[in-house]
Write a protein that holds these residues in place. Structure first.
Motif, PDB file in Angstrom:
ATOM      1  N   GLU A 171     -72.803 -66.415  19.474  1.00 36.45           N
ATOM      2  CA  GLU A 171     -71.668 -66.599  18.576  1.00 36.45           C
ATOM      3  C   GLU A 171     -71.260 -68.071  18.573  1.00 36.45           C
ATOM      4  OE1 GLU A 171     -68.537 -63.473  19.184  1.00 36.45           O
ATOM      5  OE2 GLU A 171     -69.867 -62.952  20.851  1.00 36.45           O
ATOM      6  N   ALA A 172     -71.050 -68.612  17.381  1.00 39.87           N
ATOM      7  CA  ALA A 172     -70.582 -69.979  17.223  1.00 39.87           C
ATOM      8  C   ALA A 172     -69.232 -69.942  16.514  1.00 39.87           C
ATOM      9  CB  ALA A 172     -71.584 -70.804  16.410  1.00 39.87           C
ATOM     10  N   ASP A 173     -68.185 -70.290  17.234  1.00 37.57           N
ATOM     11  CA  ASP A 173     -66.814 -70.186  16.719  1.00 37.57           C
ATOM     12  C   ASP A 173     -66.541 -68.792  16.157  1.00 37.57           C
ATOM     13  OD1 ASP A 173     -66.213 -72.764  17.440  1.00 37.57           O
ATOM     14  OD2 ASP A 173     -66.522 -73.617  15.449  1.00 37.57           O
ATOM     15  N   GLY A 174     -67.028 -67.769  16.855  1.00 40.21           N
ATOM     16  CA  GLY A 174     -66.787 -66.387  16.465  1.00 40.21           C
ATOM     17  C   GLY A 174     -67.752 -65.831  15.447  1.00 40.21           C
ATOM     18  N   VAL A 175     -68.595 -66.674  14.853  1.00 40.15           N
ATOM     19  CA  VAL A 175     -69.582 -66.219  13.874  1.00 40.15           C
ATOM     20  C   VAL A 175     -70.867 -65.845  14.605  1.00 40.15           C
ATOM     21  CG1 VAL A 175     -70.955 -66.848  11.858  1.00 40.15           C
ATOM     22  CG2 VAL A 175     -68.604 -67.681  12.077  1.00 40.15           C
ATOM     23  N   VAL A 176     -71.378 -64.637  14.361  1.00 40.64           N
ATOM     24  CA  VAL A 176     -72.571 -64.161  15.049  1.00 40.64           C
ATOM     25  C   VAL A 176     -73.819 -64.778  14.412  1.00 40.64           C
ATOM     26  CG1 VAL A 176     -73.950 -62.143  15.670  1.00 40.64           C
ATOM     27  CG2 VAL A 176     -71.449 -61.994  15.677  1.00 40.64           C
ATOM     28  N   VAL A 216     -76.066 -75.133  13.098  1.00 41.69           N
ATOM     29  CA  VAL A 216     -74.681 -74.757  12.828  1.00 41.69           C
ATOM     30  C   VAL A 216     -73.790 -75.607  13.715  1.00 41.69           C
ATOM     31  CG1 VAL A 216     -72.957 -72.914  12.976  1.00 41.69           C
ATOM     32  CG2 VAL A 216     -75.285 -72.389  12.221  1.00 41.69           C
ATOM     33  N   ARG A 217     -72.739 -76.168  13.156  1.00 43.18           N
ATOM     34  CA  ARG A 217     -71.797 -76.966  13.945  1.00 43.18           C
ATOM     35  C   ARG A 217     -70.631 -76.087  14.384  1.00 43.18           C
ATOM     36  NH1 ARG A 217     -72.121 -82.337  13.969  1.00 43.18           N
ATOM     37  NH2 ARG A 217     -69.867 -82.691  13.892  1.00 43.18           N
ATOM     38  N   ALA A 218     -70.268 -76.225  15.659  1.00 41.62           N
ATOM     39  CA  ALA A 218     -69.218 -75.364  16.205  1.00 41.62           C
ATOM     40  C   ALA A 218     -68.538 -76.057  17.364  1.00 41.62           C
ATOM     41  CB  ALA A 218     -69.807 -74.033  16.662  1.00 41.62           C
ATOM     42  N   GLN A 219     -67.337 -75.600  17.670  1.00 48.50           N
ATOM     43  CA  GLN A 219     -66.597 -76.112  18.825  1.00 48.50           C
ATOM     44  C   GLN A 219     -66.821 -75.263  20.067  1.00 48.50           C
ATOM     45  OE1 GLN A 219     -62.552 -76.266  17.143  1.00 48.50           O
ATOM     46  NE2 GLN A 219     -62.653 -78.493  17.257  1.00 48.50           N
ATOM     47  N   ARG A 241     -74.661 -62.936  32.543  1.00 49.88           N
ATOM     48  CA  ARG A 241     -74.654 -61.996  31.421  1.00 49.88           C
ATOM     49  C   ARG A 241     -73.791 -62.483  30.265  1.00 49.88           C
ATOM     50  NH1 ARG A 241     -75.394 -55.770  33.311  1.00 49.88           N
ATOM     51  NH2 ARG A 241     -77.157 -56.149  34.694  1.00 49.88           N
ATOM     52  N   ARG A 242     -72.965 -63.477  30.530  1.00 45.76           N
ATOM     53  CA  ARG A 242     -72.126 -64.025  29.467  1.00 45.76           C
ATOM     54  C   ARG A 242     -71.664 -65.419  29.886  1.00 45.76           C
ATOM     55  NH1 ARG A 242     -68.911 -61.990  25.187  1.00 45.76           N
ATOM     56  NH2 ARG A 242     -67.080 -63.262  24.718  1.00 45.76           N
ATOM     57  N   ARG A 243     -71.688 -66.331  28.938  1.00 41.72           N
ATOM     58  CA  ARG A 243     -71.187 -67.677  29.213  1.00 41.72           C
ATOM     59  C   ARG A 243     -70.716 -68.295  27.909  1.00 41.72           C
ATOM     60  NH1 ARG A 243     -72.449 -69.756  34.447  1.00 41.72           N
ATOM     61  NH2 ARG A 243     -70.713 -68.304  34.559  1.00 41.72           N
ATOM     62  N   THR A 244     -69.601 -69.014  27.993  1.00 40.84           N
ATOM     63  CA  THR A 244     -69.053 -69.709  26.832  1.00 40.84           C
ATOM     64  C   THR A 244     -68.989 -71.198  27.124  1.00 40.84           C
ATOM     65  OG1 THR A 244     -67.726 -67.815  26.096  1.00 40.84           O
ATOM     66  CG2 THR A 244     -67.043 -69.982  25.324  1.00 40.84           C
TER      67      THR A 244
END
Length: 262
Positions: A171-176, A216-219, A241-244
């Protein structure tokens, strides 16, 4: 690594800053103590990309990265100085040491993750099994041991990664950008600039990459999946299993020659 370049750097620095203090840490723990007790001194790293990144991580860990303007005098094999070149640091020991004394500060963004890690160069998920090995520096000590450990980590088979790729949700800024129903060969995140990072997802089947992967550009980038590994700069991470990862603007400062900093 290169005793002559180190001697030149020391001579130039000593001529311009007689009160400087030289330290030669032989372990990461000793480097951490030097950083912690630096007082008002400004850190100048004489070494390769790995030495710079270790210093950045230690300053980040103690919450002082934005406070301390770093300088780098690159010393080492050319292949181990790619980050230094990309940042605008001169590869000449004389020019880099002079920049440490008389240069201008430039701020850089970074990626910080939800476990306290930091990435200033590049992020790859998952790290690719069989990546080309980088020869360790031709000297003994903690750098050589660290380089050998890194090579083993990067070339070892990765759990859950096969020829069919790895099933990840990206996910990039919430977009899958990718979900668990399609295998992912690689996710790459380029070093951030202007408050945004560039994310590219590469799949394993032609339908996934019909027109080639589009950046894709994202924060913020969130990746989740079953026990995946990643490579943050030169360090291997995971399995998780998950990282942001989130872009932090003006996260750190580096002293560069006035022309490069401008």
């Amino acid at each position: 690594m290169d005793g002559e370049s180190v001697r030149i750097a020391k001579d130039v620095l000593r001529a311009g800053a007689p009160s400087l203090k030289f330290c030669f840490p032989d372990s990461t723990g000793e480097l951490a103590k030097i950083i912690e007790h630096r007082g008002r001194r400004r850190p100048v790293v004489i070494g390769d990309d790995t030495a710079l990144l270790r210093t950045v991580r230690l300053l980040h860990r103690e919450g002082a990265l934005a406070e301390a303007a770093l300088s780098l005098v690159p010393v080492g094999q050319r292949a181990a100085l790619s980050l230094a070149r990309s940042l605008g640091v001169p590869l000449s020991a004389v020019a880099a040491a002079r920049a440490a004394l008389d240069g201008a500060e430039r701020t850089f963004d970074a990626l910080v993750d939800d476990s306290g890690g930091i990435v200033v160069g590049a992020l790859r998920i998952p790290g690719v099994s069989g990546a080309p090995a980088v020869a360790p520096p031709e000297h003994s000590g903690w750098l050589e041991r660290g380089a050998r450990t890194l090579v083993r980590a990067l070339t070892a088979p990765l759990p859950g990664v096969s020829g069919g790729g790895h099933r990840l949700r990206v996910e990039a800024d919430g977009v899958v950008l990718a979900d668990l129903d399609r295998p992912v060969r690689e996710v790459s995140v380029r070093s951030p600039a202007g408050g945004m990072a560039e994310v590219v997802v590469r799949g394993t089947d032609p339908a996934f990459d019909d027109e080639g992967p589009l950046p894709v550009r994202a924060q913020a980038v969130t990746v989740s999946g079953r026990d995946f590994r990643y490579r943050a700069d030169e360090a291997a991470g995971g399995p998780v299993r998950r990282r942001t990862w989130t872009v932090r603007e003006n996260a750190w400062r580096l002293t560069l020659p006035t022309t490069a900093a401008g």
